[in-house]
Design a protein around this motif. Sequence first.
Motif, mmCIF file in Angstrom:
data_model
loop_
_atom_site.group_PDB
_atom_site.id
_atom_site.type_symbol
_atom_site.label_atom_id
_atom_site.label_comp_id
_atom_site.label_asym_id
_atom_site.label_seq_id
_atom_site.Cartn_x
_atom_site.Cartn_y
_atom_site.Cartn_z
ATOM 1 N N TRP A 34 0.833 -1.203 0.000
ATOM 2 C CA TRP A 34 0.000 0.000 0.000
ATOM 3 C C TRP A 34 0.870 1.258 0.000
ATOM 4 O O TRP A 34 0.570 2.226 -0.706
ATOM 5 C CB TRP A 34 -0.922 -0.015 1.210
ATOM 6 C CG TRP A 34 -1.817 1.183 1.309
ATOM 7 C CD1 TRP A 34 -1.586 2.324 2.018
ATOM 8 C CD2 TRP A 34 -3.055 1.375 0.636
ATOM 9 N NE1 TRP A 34 -2.618 3.210 1.863
ATOM 10 C CE2 TRP A 34 -3.541 2.657 1.005
ATOM 11 C CE3 TRP A 34 -3.817 0.586 -0.229
ATOM 12 C CZ2 TRP A 34 -4.739 3.159 0.536
ATOM 13 C CZ3 TRP A 34 -5.008 1.091 -0.701
ATOM 14 C CH2 TRP A 34 -5.457 2.360 -0.312
ATOM 15 N N THR A 38 0.827 3.969 -3.046
ATOM 16 C CA THR A 38 0.428 5.341 -2.733
ATOM 17 C C THR A 38 1.513 6.334 -3.086
ATOM 18 O O THR A 38 1.216 7.498 -3.399
ATOM 19 C CB THR A 38 0.073 5.456 -1.236
ATOM 20 O OG1 THR A 38 -0.916 4.478 -0.916
ATOM 21 C CG2 THR A 38 -0.474 6.839 -0.907
ATOM 22 N N LYS A 41 0.807 7.926 -6.371
ATOM 23 C CA LYS A 41 -0.476 8.577 -6.589
ATOM 24 C C LYS A 41 -0.347 10.087 -6.498
ATOM 25 O O LYS A 41 0.528 10.609 -5.793
ATOM 26 C CB LYS A 41 -1.498 8.093 -5.552
ATOM 27 C CG LYS A 41 -1.844 6.615 -5.643
ATOM 28 C CD LYS A 41 -2.835 6.218 -4.563
ATOM 29 C CE LYS A 41 -3.172 4.732 -4.621
ATOM 30 N NZ LYS A 41 -4.111 4.328 -3.550
ATOM 31 N N GLU A 45 -5.621 11.848 -5.533
ATOM 32 C CA GLU A 45 -5.939 10.430 -5.472
ATOM 33 C C GLU A 45 -5.486 9.808 -4.147
ATOM 34 O O GLU A 45 -6.138 8.897 -3.625
ATOM 35 C CB GLU A 45 -5.281 9.697 -6.637
ATOM 36 C CG GLU A 45 -5.729 8.255 -6.777
ATOM 37 C CD GLU A 45 -5.116 7.580 -7.988
ATOM 38 O OE1 GLU A 45 -5.406 6.394 -8.201
ATOM 39 O OE2 GLU A 45 -4.330 8.243 -8.708
ATOM 40 N N VAL A 49 -11.567 9.505 -0.967
ATOM 41 C CA VAL A 49 -12.443 8.682 -0.129
ATOM 42 C C VAL A 49 -13.636 8.247 -0.993
ATOM 43 O O VAL A 49 -14.374 9.098 -1.509
ATOM 44 C CB VAL A 49 -12.953 9.462 1.104
ATOM 45 C CG1 VAL A 49 -13.884 8.570 1.935
ATOM 46 C CG2 VAL A 49 -11.784 9.930 1.949
ATOM 47 N N PRO A 51 -10.688 5.151 -0.779
ATOM 48 C CA PRO A 51 -9.362 5.110 -1.401
ATOM 49 C C PRO A 51 -9.307 4.112 -2.548
ATOM 50 O O PRO A 51 -10.072 3.148 -2.606
ATOM 51 C CB PRO A 51 -8.458 4.663 -0.243
ATOM 52 C CG PRO A 51 -9.358 3.899 0.669
ATOM 53 C CD PRO A 51 -10.700 4.562 0.573
ATOM 54 N N THR A 52 -8.405 4.366 -3.465
ATOM 55 C CA THR A 52 -8.152 3.447 -4.578
ATOM 56 C C THR A 52 -6.879 2.665 -4.284
ATOM 57 O O THR A 52 -5.931 3.198 -3.700
ATOM 58 C CB THR A 52 -7.989 4.215 -5.892
ATOM 59 O OG1 THR A 52 -6.904 5.154 -5.771
ATOM 60 C CG2 THR A 52 -9.258 4.966 -6.238
#
Length: 282
Positions: A34, A38, A41, A45, A49, A51-52
């Motif tokens: 994760w 992230t 991103k 992004e 909310v 989250p992708t």
Amino acid sequence: MSRYRRRTGVRRYLNVVNIGALVLAAATSLPLIWMALTSFKSPVEAGAVPPTFFPDDPTLANYGNALGSAGFGRYLLNSTIVSVSSTAIVLCLALFAGYALGRLPLRGRGPIMVALLVISVFPTIAVVTPLYLVERQLGLLNGYWGLIIPYVAFHLPFAIWILRNSLLDIPYELEESATVDGASPARTLLSVILPQARPALFTAGVFTFTATWTEFLMALTFNAEDSHRTVPVGIALFSGLYEIPFGTIFAGAMAATVPIALLVLIFRRSVLSGLTDGAVKG
């Protein structure tokens, strides 16, 4: 039939252990995955909310912001100096202490090992305040030695345990042969004992370096000046006034994780050998 059932039971047990290991590895790796995703991103992004998981439009801007910040290079240098120095001192002291506690006829070795074990599990937060007062009196705040000395004190007991248990497995005949050949105790330790203890040294070194590289509480408390801050503290200071740049923070964390990952990959066989050959024995 009983032998067949025994083999079947062993296979089932191994399958359960392997499945459990895979589940544990996945649960442990998920935060790292994760963090890595992230870091690519965009700010919008990263704070979305809900989250992708995968970035829709990957970007390297976060790494540019983290690595291009004014103090990040200095933070890396400070962490390198503190971690390498602490690890070198710990290994040197642990080798001699482990040799004395494992191979010399000393009295009270049992209580000493128990005391070292107690020290190694003592919570850092319980001694931060008194250590801060002591370092303030000695003028060690905002400097490298203000971190190196407590790091050595906290991680030396664990390294002594690893080295001592590993040195117990070395045959005494090797040491006796070196003594018969006229080697001094120091020569015997460095020429005969040290090569046999390399896996344990690598194990203690990797654990000590990782612990000192990632330590946050003492690094934050003992260094208020930006010139001596380490990487964990520097990354924590990336937060802005009105927003939290998650992408930049995770990019800096990924950059700080690279030295540890390389260290583990390079010395993984030695670390596993050190753990299995003596580090987990009593």
